[in-house]
Enzyme design. Structure first.
Site, PDB file in Angstrom:
ATOM      1  CD  GLU A  82      58.376  28.379  23.654  1.00  0.00           C
ATOM      2  OE1 GLU A  82      58.683  27.131  24.135  1.00  0.00           O
ATOM      3  OE2 GLU A  82      57.241  28.718  23.425  1.00  0.00           O
TER       4      GLU A  82
ATOM      5  CG  LEU B  60      56.856  31.235  29.933  1.00  0.00           C
ATOM      6  CD1 LEU B  60      56.503  31.896  31.239  1.00  0.00           C
ATOM      7  CD2 LEU B  60      58.339  31.364  29.576  1.00  0.00           C
ATOM      8  CG  ASP B  61      55.368  26.562  26.047  1.00  0.00           C
ATOM      9  OD1 ASP B  61      55.055  25.867  26.877  1.00  0.00           O
ATOM     10  OD2 ASP B  61      56.432  26.221  25.281  1.00  0.00           O
ATOM     11  CB  ALA B  62      51.113  25.109  29.518  1.00  0.00           C
TER      12      ALA B  62
END
Lengths: 132, 82
Positions: A82, B60-62
């Site tokens: 991430e 989640l990170d879009a």
């Protein structure tokens, strides 16, 4: 001699998700070429590429470890994936805006968002066919 | 006037990137904790949990990634400055 358990673990179908994203990039580029010509197509291609490359890195990094004996390594790998995805996205956006500013920001961000949202199809794309 | 716009844009960009990173970090922390809990309870489910975690991570990170893109667009090609 490898781990006998590792040989039994099936690899998830992450490649299908990445291929679906690639298809979306190609469709956006084709749409851009049809609607606005070469400049718009390049904008769409850049937008899709900025989404696709960090995602491919994330998928590669996140699935480096598999199996119950690697639980902590899986988590560490996910966190690194991430962080790398975030950093790579920032670097690629900066590179694009500094070197080849997109002539059509709407198509650039449209292709970017469309490619990112392919993840919403993840539950369907990563599903294994049932044997019954 | 232009200096004021640039200053406000800088604040907006830092908020977009900073809050996006914060939200993603909190979400990933919760996600990782839940994964460890699930893996400790049912180790045989780890491959399935890993795939589910990958899918949720993408969702989640879009939004924060889109925020990062817009923030960098404002930084390098500010549309508010004529």
């Amino acid at each position: 001699m490898g781990n006998p358990l590792a040989a039994k673990l099936k690899r998830p179908r992450i490649l299908r998700l990445l291929l679906a994203q690639l298809v979306v990039v190609c469709v956006a580029t084709g749409l851009g070429a049809y609607m606005g010509g070469m400049d718009v197509a390049v904008s769409a291609l850049l937008g899709g590429g900025v989404a696709l490359l960090p995602n491919a890195y994330f998928a590669w990094r996140a699935f480096r470890f598999q199996g119950a004996q690697h639980t902590r390594n899986i988590i560490k790998s996910f966190y690194r994936a991430e962080a790398g995805k975030f950093g790579l996205t920032v670097v690629l956006f900066t590179l694009v805006f500094v070197t080849v500013p997109p002539s059509n920001p709407a198509f650039f961000f449209g292709a970017y968002v469309a490619t990112l949202f392919v993840h919403w199809l993840g539950p369907w794309l990563l599903k294994r066919p049932s044997r019954t | 006037m232009e200096a004021q716009i640039l200053g406000m844009t800088a604040i907006a960009v830092s908020l977009l990137i900073g809050l996006g990173a914060l939200g993603t970090a909190i979400g990933f922390g919760i996600l990782g904790g839940k994964f460890l809990e699930g893996a400790a309870r049912q180790p045989e489910m780890i491959p399935m949990l890993q795939v589910k975690m990958f899918i949720v991570a993408g969702l989640l990170d879009a939004v924060s990634m889109i925020g990062v893109g817009i923030a960098l667009f404002f930084t390098f090609a500010n549309p508010f400055v004529g």
